[in-house]
Design an enzyme around this catalytic site. Structure first.
Site, PDB file in Angstrom:
ATOM      1  N   SER A  64       0.799  -1.214   0.000  1.00  0.00           N
ATOM      2  CA  SER A  64       0.000   0.000   0.000  1.00  0.00           C
ATOM      3  C   SER A  64       0.842   1.280   0.000  1.00  0.00           C
ATOM      4  O   SER A  64       1.616   1.517  -0.905  1.00  0.00           O
ATOM      5  CB  SER A  64      -0.926  -0.068   1.215  1.00  0.00           C
ATOM      6  OG  SER A  64      -1.802   1.001   1.255  1.00  0.00           O
ATOM      7  N   ASP A 282      -3.255   6.109  -3.088  1.00  0.00           N
ATOM      8  CA  ASP A 282      -2.092   5.520  -2.435  1.00  0.00           C
ATOM      9  C   ASP A 282      -1.527   4.423  -3.342  1.00  0.00           C
ATOM     10  O   ASP A 282      -2.001   4.223  -4.468  1.00  0.00           O
ATOM     11  CB  ASP A 282      -2.423   5.027  -1.020  1.00  0.00           C
ATOM     12  CG  ASP A 282      -3.248   3.762  -1.017  1.00  0.00           C
ATOM     13  OD1 ASP A 282      -3.893   3.469  -2.038  1.00  0.00           O
ATOM     14  OD2 ASP A 282      -3.256   3.052   0.002  1.00  0.00           O
ATOM     15  N   ASP A 284      -1.620   1.268  -3.697  1.00  0.00           N
ATOM     16  CA  ASP A 284      -2.415   0.173  -4.271  1.00  0.00           C
ATOM     17  C   ASP A 284      -3.832   0.637  -4.597  1.00  0.00           C
ATOM     18  O   ASP A 284      -4.723  -0.174  -4.857  1.00  0.00           O
ATOM     19  CB  ASP A 284      -2.435  -1.060  -3.355  1.00  0.00           C
ATOM     20  CG  ASP A 284      -3.041  -0.783  -2.001  1.00  0.00           C
ATOM     21  OD1 ASP A 284      -3.095   0.401  -1.597  1.00  0.00           O
ATOM     22  OD2 ASP A 284      -3.470  -1.737  -1.330  1.00  0.00           O
ATOM     23  N   ALA A 379     -10.389   8.732   7.977  1.00  0.00           N
ATOM     24  CA  ALA A 379      -9.937  10.076   7.602  1.00  0.00           C
ATOM     25  C   ALA A 379      -8.843   9.994   6.534  1.00  0.00           C
ATOM     26  O   ALA A 379      -8.738  10.860   5.668  1.00  0.00           O
ATOM     27  CB  ALA A 379      -9.433  10.815   8.832  1.00  0.00           C
ATOM     28  N   SER A 505       0.314   1.697  16.716  1.00  0.00           N
ATOM     29  CA  SER A 505       0.085   1.471  15.289  1.00  0.00           C
ATOM     30  C   SER A 505      -0.016  -0.016  15.010  1.00  0.00           C
ATOM     31  O   SER A 505       0.628  -0.829  15.665  1.00  0.00           O
ATOM     32  CB  SER A 505       1.257   2.073  14.495  1.00  0.00           C
ATOM     33  OG  SER A 505       1.334   1.456  13.223  1.00  0.00           O
ATOM     34  N   GLY A 506      -0.828  -0.364  14.028  1.00  0.00           N
ATOM     35  CA  GLY A 506      -0.929  -1.756  13.620  1.00  0.00           C
ATOM     36  C   GLY A 506       0.015  -2.070  12.466  1.00  0.00           C
ATOM     37  O   GLY A 506       0.146  -3.215  12.065  1.00  0.00           O
ATOM     38  N   THR A 507       0.646  -1.052  11.899  1.00  0.00           N
ATOM     39  CA  THR A 507       1.484  -1.285  10.719  1.00  0.00           C
ATOM     40  C   THR A 507       2.935  -0.849  10.911  1.00  0.00           C
ATOM     41  O   THR A 507       3.775  -1.141  10.080  1.00  0.00           O
ATOM     42  CB  THR A 507       0.929  -0.521   9.496  1.00  0.00           C
ATOM     43  OG1 THR A 507       0.974   0.877   9.801  1.00  0.00           O
ATOM     44  CG2 THR A 507      -0.486  -0.919   9.169  1.00  0.00           C
ATOM     45  N   ARG A 512       0.872   6.134  17.804  1.00  0.00           N
ATOM     46  CA  ARG A 512       0.402   7.347  17.136  1.00  0.00           C
ATOM     47  C   ARG A 512      -0.396   8.202  18.127  1.00  0.00           C
ATOM     48  O   ARG A 512      -1.191   7.671  18.901  1.00  0.00           O
ATOM     49  CB  ARG A 512      -0.502   7.006  15.959  1.00  0.00           C
ATOM     50  CG  ARG A 512       0.202   6.236  14.882  1.00  0.00           C
ATOM     51  CD  ARG A 512      -0.510   6.323  13.551  1.00  0.00           C
ATOM     52  NE  ARG A 512      -0.125   5.220  12.681  1.00  0.00           N
ATOM     53  CZ  ARG A 512       1.049   5.144  12.047  1.00  0.00           C
ATOM     54  NH1 ARG A 512       1.948   6.093  12.187  1.00  0.00           N
ATOM     55  NH2 ARG A 512       1.334   4.101  11.281  1.00  0.00           N
TER      56      ARG A 512
END
Ligand code: 16G
Ligand code: ZN
Length: 535
Positions: A64, A282, A284, A379, A505-507, A512
């Site tokens: 992504s 973005d 992807d 968002a 954060s999950g990524t 955050r």
């Protein structure tokens, strides 16, 4: 079959000492350590398909909006939804098995536990974004699929939402829920026709400049344009920029939806004039944000919250004008990142219900399913609209009582066709926005003036161990570490219209922090104070 699985797994040994997690966006990390994960994802995809008696399962290779050197992989359920949570856990366990023998053993354990008949066919459809590592990782995936004796279709380069579309089409072909032709061309034909019908003779004003993030979205949009009415035919004048996929190291660099949203500025390469509509995809093409320069040359962002409010108000009007207001209720789903002003606008002006869920499409999608029409957007620009089965039937069967109702109903029906209900889709979303703006005869300034965003600040804080940060109330409050939320509350109270939260954060390996307040200075200050608290 175990021998074939062991062989396949042996070809791509797992690096030592790394722990993989199937997170909100699947597996995502540096591409160089993903080979073993891809092979094992192939095995899981085959099992998932067999568990569903040979339904098509999707595998998308993408990271992504992440930098070019990253990559990732995620699985898609038969109707184009995100992978069932239970299977995320199985995927994680599989990815972390140390030896090929353990992998083969775990494959059989899953089959036993879920009573999967290993003689059922396994069907998997794969696609990837334009990252340089994609071809190699595809090879690793195909080895896994071969090891599991799965049938596959390789669609080459696709946007993530296009893959979701193909998966849904393949599994609904020939049924009453048929979604379209299961091909890339079928995608363009479906959305191209829906765009033309939804415009219903209204002409989009001006032009739209689309930043493709130097990813797969650029060339795919150029293809889609061939299926849209031309400017001369009353269509949209689209300019595609940042569509250089020949240079994969430029992916998401100084461009793209994440860059624009996070930095709250246009890509430095942008050359548009005041009031020209722009949007950024973005890497992807499952996210889109709009923006423009106002008459004073100031950058103005129209993010996912804005798309949600625009679309919810448009659909609300159409439902009412079609004579369906008593039968169909619209709900809006947001996350804690939604601007407070957007939430207030939906509740007070549009008079619609707002639900808040944790970050991640699966949570929003799930909450949206509880509504007749569920509008969900993060968002950051990821989102779509979903219609319940009974709502779709109601709209299809409704008999208009007068020409006004008929007109609205026609637009409503074509708008439904224009929305990719399987998943948030930047290309479908941008066409939807353009349809709404054309019907309202709005430029970006009119869209912006519906409400005023509260100034806000998003910060990334590097911490020792982000897993200690545990949240409740849709991530709006911390329950752990103890005492931290109380300190945040004290700071929030000191500023006007303050709101702030911190979540892991999950990524990325970070926490955050989001803060908003009546003034930019207060929002920035609050973000700094809260960052200091969680550090
Ligand atoms: C993933 C999510 C996206 C979310 C983002 C948050 C999906 C398909 N994608 O990309 O919805 O906004 O993570 O990232 O669910 P964060 O946890 O690092 O803030
Ligand atoms: Zn994306």
């Amino acid at each position: 079959m175990s021998d074939a699985i062991i062989e396949a797994t042996k070809k791509h040994p797992a690096p030592e000492g790394l722990l993989y997690t199937y997170g909100t966006a699947g597996f995502r990390t540096k591409a160089e350590v993903l080979d073993s994960v891809l092979t094992r994802v192939g095995l899981i995809a085959a099992l998932r398909s067999r568990a569903l008696k040979g339904k098509w399962i999707g595998v998308m290779i993408t990271a992504s909006h992440n930098p070019p050197e990253d990559n990732g992989v995620k699985l898609v359920e038969p109707l184009g939804n995100m992978l069932k949570e239970e299977w995320e856990v199985l995927s994680t366990t599989m990815a972390n098995k140390a030896t090929p023998e353990e992998v083969a053993q775990y494959y059989n354990e899953i089959a036993t536990k879920y009573k999967i008949d290993l003689k059922e066919p396994a069907r998997v459809v794969v696609a990837r974004d334009t990252r340089a590592s994609g071809a190699r990782l595809l090879g690793c995936l195909l080895d896994g699929l071969k090891g599991a004796n799965a049938e596959h279709k390789d669609f080459g380069f696709l946007t993530t939402p296009q893959l979701h579309y193909v998966v849904r089409c393949l599994n609904t072909e020939g049924t009453s829920e048929a979604y379209g032709e299961p091909t890339e061309k079928g995608y363009y034909e479906k959305f191209g026709a829906a765009f033309k019908n939804a415009l219903k003779g209204k002409k989009p004003q001006g032009s739209l400049t689309v930043d493709g993030a130097n990813g797969v979205g650029g060339p795919k949009l150029k293809e889609l344009i061939k299926y849209l009415p031309t400017k001369e035919e009353g269509g949209l004048d689209i300019h595609v920029v940042n569509d250089n996929v020949i240079k994969p190291e430029s992916l998401n660099v100084d461009c793209g939806a994440d860059y624009v949203k996070t930095n709250q500025r246009a890509p430095p390469s942008s050359k548009v004039g005041p009031l020209d509509r722009c949007c950024s995809l973005d890497g992807d093409a499952d996210r889109v944000v709009y923006y423009f320069k106002d008459e004073g040359g100031v950058f103005r962002l129209l993010d996912g919250d804005r798309i949600a409010t625009l679309v919810a108000s448009f659909l609300g009007k159409l439902v009412e004008q079609s004579g369906l207001a008593a039968k169909i209720k619209i709900g809006v789903v947001q996350t804690a990142y939604a601007n407070g002003a957007a939430t207030k606008y939906v509740q007070e002006n549009l008079k619609l219900r707002v639900d808040c869920t944790p970050t991640g499409v699966k949570y929003l999608h799930h909450a949206a399913e509880t509504h007749d029409i569920g509008v969900y957007f993060e968002a950051n620009g990821h989102g779509t609209v979903i219609f319940s089965r009974s709502t779709t039937d109601t709209i299809a069967e409704h008999e208009p009582r007068n020409p006004g109702q008929k007109e609205a109903l026609d637009v409503l029906r074509s708008t439904i066709e224009l929305i990719n209900q399987a998943v948030g889709d930047a290309l479908s979303d941008l066409l939807l926005v353009e349809v709404v703006l054309a019907h309202k005869s709005w430029g970006p300034q009119e869209w912006l003036s519906t409400y005023t965003d509260l100034p806000n600040k998003l910060s990334k804080v590097i911490v020792g161990d982000r897993r200690i940060f545990q949240t409740t109330d849709a991530e709006r409050r911390l329950v752990k570490p103890e005492g931290v939320q109380k300190k945040i509350d004290q700071e929030v109270q000191k500023v006007h219209q303050g709101r702030s939260f911190a979540r892991a954060s999950g990524t990325e390996d970070a926490v955050r922090v989001y803060a908003e307040a009546l003034t930019k200075a207060e929002a920035d200050d609050l973000a700094r104070k809260v960052s200091d608290i969680v550090k």
